[in-house]
Write a protein that holds these residues in place. Structure first.
Motif, short mmCIF file in Angstrom:
data_model
loop_
_atom_site.label_atom_id
_atom_site.label_comp_id
_atom_site.label_asym_id
_atom_site.label_seq_id
_atom_site.Cartn_x
_atom_site.Cartn_y
_atom_site.Cartn_z
N SER A 152 0.80 -1.26 -0.04
CA SER A 152 -0.19 0.05 -0.07
C SER A 152 1.09 1.31 0.11
CB SER A 152 -1.03 0.00 1.18
OG SER A 152 -0.17 0.37 2.43
N ASP A 153 0.26 2.44 -0.27
CA ASP A 153 1.18 3.74 -0.11
C ASP A 153 1.16 4.25 1.17
OD1 ASP A 153 1.33 3.56 -3.07
OD2 ASP A 153 -0.69 4.88 -3.18
N ASP A 154 0.74 3.27 2.28
CA ASP A 154 0.79 3.73 3.62
C ASP A 154 2.31 3.57 4.33
OD1 ASP A 154 -1.95 4.32 3.40
OD2 ASP A 154 -2.39 2.34 4.31
N GLY A 196 25.34 -0.77 6.45
CA GLY A 196 26.52 -0.74 7.44
C GLY A 196 27.76 0.08 6.96
N ARG A 197 27.81 0.38 5.38
CA ARG A 197 28.95 1.12 4.80
C ARG A 197 28.39 2.07 4.16
NH1 ARG A 197 30.61 -4.71 1.88
NH2 ARG A 197 28.88 -3.81 0.98
N GLU A 198 27.34 2.18 3.33
CA GLU A 198 26.85 3.36 2.92
C GLU A 198 25.61 4.07 3.44
OE1 GLU A 198 28.28 5.37 0.21
OE2 GLU A 198 30.06 3.84 0.35
N TYR A 199 24.82 2.80 3.90
CA TYR A 199 23.47 3.05 4.51
C TYR A 199 23.23 2.54 5.75
CZ TYR A 199 22.19 4.94 -0.26
OH TYR A 199 22.28 5.83 -1.41
N ALA A 200 22.34 3.21 6.30
CA ALA A 200 21.89 2.54 7.69
C ALA A 200 20.96 1.50 7.55
CB ALA A 200 21.23 3.76 8.89
N MET A 201 20.73 0.48 8.58
CA MET A 201 19.56 -0.17 8.64
C MET A 201 18.32 0.38 8.25
SD MET A 201 20.78 -3.38 9.46
CE MET A 201 19.28 -4.23 9.82
N PRO A 202 17.74 -0.32 7.36
CA PRO A 202 16.29 0.20 7.05
C PRO A 202 15.30 0.43 8.06
CG PRO A 202 16.39 -1.91 6.17
CD PRO A 202 17.86 -1.69 6.77
N ILE A 203 14.27 1.47 7.95
CA ILE A 203 13.46 1.48 8.99
C ILE A 203 12.21 1.64 8.17
CG2 ILE A 203 14.58 2.63 10.82
CD1 ILE A 203 13.67 5.15 9.77
N VAL A 204 11.05 1.05 8.71
CA VAL A 204 9.78 1.27 8.23
C VAL A 204 8.90 2.50 8.73
CG1 VAL A 204 7.80 0.10 7.85
CG2 VAL A 204 9.40 -1.46 8.25
N LEU A 205 8.61 3.29 7.92
CA LEU A 205 8.04 4.54 8.30
C LEU A 205 6.40 4.60 7.60
CD1 LEU A 205 10.52 7.15 7.50
CD2 LEU A 205 10.11 6.29 9.67
N ARG A 206 5.38 5.15 8.34
CA ARG A 206 4.28 5.44 7.64
C ARG A 206 4.47 6.68 6.72
NH1 ARG A 206 -0.43 3.54 9.86
NH2 ARG A 206 -0.25 2.35 11.61
N CYS A 207 3.82 6.77 5.60
CA CYS A 207 4.59 7.69 4.63
C CYS A 207 4.03 9.11 5.41
CB CYS A 207 3.62 7.61 3.22
SG CYS A 207 4.26 6.09 2.45
N GLY A 208 3.12 9.33 6.34
CA GLY A 208 3.10 10.45 7.09
C GLY A 208 4.32 10.72 7.87
N GLY A 209 5.19 9.76 7.82
CA GLY A 209 6.45 10.11 8.68
C GLY A 209 6.50 9.29 10.13
N ALA A 210 5.40 8.83 10.42
CA ALA A 210 5.35 8.63 11.93
C ALA A 210 6.17 6.84 11.73
CB ALA A 210 4.07 8.15 12.65
N ARG A 211 7.01 6.72 12.71
CA ARG A 211 7.75 5.43 12.89
C ARG A 211 6.79 4.23 13.40
NH1 ARG A 211 14.24 6.07 13.97
NH2 ARG A 211 14.27 7.70 12.68
#
Length: 68
Positions: free
Chosen positions: A4-6, A52-67
């Motif tokens: 979804s786009d969420d 770990g070399r170029e990018y941090a561990m990914p995080i899942v975000l709601r598209c509104g920006g709330a973690r």
């Protein structure tokens, strides 16, 4: 895998503040490779390979920006 786009899976740069790669995903962070364009798929696979070399561990975000 229904998407979804969420939600987005976001890889933040370790060296450039504000730089990141983000991809549509489900609430658990699953990305459907078949739903990505060729360029987005290449960027996603690259980001995963350099965590770990170029990018941090990914995080899942709601598209509104709330973690989650």
């Amino acid at each position: 895998m229904p998407l979804s786009d969420d939600y987005e899976l976001r890889f933040e740069s370790l060296f450039q503040a504000g730089r990141a790669l983000a991809f549509p995903c489900n609430a658990q962070g699953g990305v459907s490779l078949d739903a990505l364009s060729d360029r987005a798929r290449q960027n996603y696979l690259f980001a995963r390979a350099v965590v770990g070399r170029e990018y941090a561990m990914p995080i899942v975000l709601r598209c509104g920006g709330a973690r989650d």
